[in-house]
Write a protein that holds these residues in place. Structure first.
Motif, short mmCIF file in Angstrom:
data_model
loop_
_atom_site.label_atom_id
_atom_site.label_comp_id
_atom_site.label_asym_id
_atom_site.label_seq_id
_atom_site.Cartn_x
_atom_site.Cartn_y
_atom_site.Cartn_z
N ARG A 137 23.07 16.79 -42.89
CA ARG A 137 23.38 17.15 -44.25
C ARG A 137 22.16 17.30 -45.01
NH1 ARG A 137 28.60 16.91 -45.82
NH2 ARG A 137 29.99 15.79 -44.40
N THR A 186 36.37 14.48 -38.20
CA THR A 186 36.79 15.07 -39.50
C THR A 186 35.79 14.66 -40.75
OG1 THR A 186 38.95 15.37 -38.60
CG2 THR A 186 38.78 15.44 -40.85
N ARG A 187 35.71 13.36 -40.84
CA ARG A 187 34.98 12.65 -42.00
C ARG A 187 33.63 13.12 -41.83
NH1 ARG A 187 31.00 9.75 -43.28
NH2 ARG A 187 30.40 9.18 -40.99
N ASP A 215 34.07 19.19 -43.55
CA ASP A 215 33.54 19.93 -44.69
C ASP A 215 32.11 20.90 -44.55
OD1 ASP A 215 32.01 17.67 -44.61
OD2 ASP A 215 31.38 18.10 -46.90
N THR A 223 32.31 24.76 -38.70
CA THR A 223 33.52 25.39 -38.68
C THR A 223 34.15 25.59 -37.20
OG1 THR A 223 32.08 27.50 -37.81
CG2 THR A 223 32.44 27.29 -40.34
#
Length: 336
Positions: A192, A304-305, A309, A312
């Motif tokens: 990130r 998922t966490r 987001d 892909t």
């Protein structure tokens, strides 16, 4: 999120069989790394044993080969797989390129950028019949006679994914590739705070956004249906993390988390040939920062966490062997 399979194999036959198994299990893609085998040969065999699953190299060592060689191999695999091939490329590190492959090394990010553009220029020449006239600082391709021209590929050109850790290589991926393969030695924070901004800068250079750009997320996962299976997977991942952590090129990830000194210790162990000791330097905090560890239910929630987001697609080795508490296969649960 697409769920892929992949992993190390000892022979091309073993890798091809794994691709077949991955298709039967319902994975979206199967990726073959270049370690003890040639991934192009493995996927050529795998393409004959499958019909739906995507097949990709993750990664093929670019600098060990000429762009012309890779362009031809990728073109052949795109044909053999009826359009299911993805070309995943990586640079490897200097000692392997110069000492194992006996090939030149310099300015890896700039070289990789030019490499991908050269491959695309070759494909363009085959597709359109235009004269091949690629002239760069590292590669020059100016000859393509009809006898050696395979012509346009009926399935189009395969997508190109690049792997990277450092910001320069990651920017190059955003600029010239169709997708990015996150190195396993990548944490959520590094992805990130470092990787995504670098990809965005690369996309911006060519006037593009992240829309449509593929990101295969980090995928160190230790799970299973029993405590013994989880413990076995954990021990294997600790050794892998120790191996990657010993590599100076991956030091920025450790530095971000304040673990630079661990990298020094790991590097010193490998210089002394004490490979069996490296996993012991990976404590539980480091393990759980790099890897998702736990029951299948916990893995689905945490993957998922962390990446839902951002990524892909994600690769979950042997994920089809584990099931969530409601009996759902792990890969199906990840798809949601």
């Amino acid at each position: 999120m697409l769920v892929d399979a992949g992993g190390y194999a000892n022979t091309v036959t073993e890798a091809a069989n794994s691709a077949q198994e991955a298709e039967r299990s319902g994975y979206d893609a199967y990726w073959v790394p270049e370690t003890q085998l040639d991934p192009f040969i493995a996927l050529a065999i795998g393409s004959e044993r499958t019909s739906k699953i995507e097949l990709g190299t993750a990664i093929a060592v670019a600098f060990a080969r000429s762009p012309m060689t890779v362009a031809l191999q990728a073109n052949d695999l795109q044909l053999a797989s009826a359009g299911r091939f993805a070309l995943g490329l990586g640079s490897q590190i200097k000692p392997h390129i110069t000492k194992r492959f006996s090939m030149p090394w310099s300015q890896p990010a700039a070289r990789m950028r030019e490499y991908v553009l050269a491959v695309r220029a070759i494909w363009h020449s085959w597709r359109t019949g235009d004269k091949l006239d690629f002239r760069g600082d590292f590669y020059t391709h100016t000859l393509m006679t009809p006898f050696f021209n395979p012509g346009p590929n009926e399935y189009g050109e395969p997508p190109i994914y690049l792997a990277g850790v450092g910001t320069r290589m990651t920017e190059v991926a955003g600029e010239v590739a169709d997708g990015f393969l996150c190195h396993g030695f990548t944490t959520e924070r590094y992805l990130r705070e470092v990787t995504l901004p670098a990809l965005e800068r690369g996309r911006a250079k060519v006037g593009k956004t992240m829309a449509g750009f593929q990101i295969s997320g980090p995928s160190f996962v230790a799970t299973g249906n029993t405590d013994e299976e989880i413990a076995s997977a954990t021990a294997m991942i600790k050794n892998q993390l120790g191996f990657y952590g010993s590599t100076p090129a991956y030091r920025p990830v450790l530095d971000l988390h304040g673990w630079g000194e661990v990298g020094d210790e790991l590097h010193n162990l490998t210089k002394r040939g004490e490979w069996a000791q490296i996993g012991g330097l990976i404590d539980d905090e480091m393990l759980r920062t790099f890897a998702v560890v736990g029951s299948p239910d916990e893995v689905v929630t945490e993957l998922t966490r962390r990446y839902g987001d951002v990524a892909t697609r994600i690769a979950v080795p042997n994920g089809h062997l584990a099931h969530t508490s409601d009996g759902q296969p792990l890969l199906a649960a990840l798809r949601g």
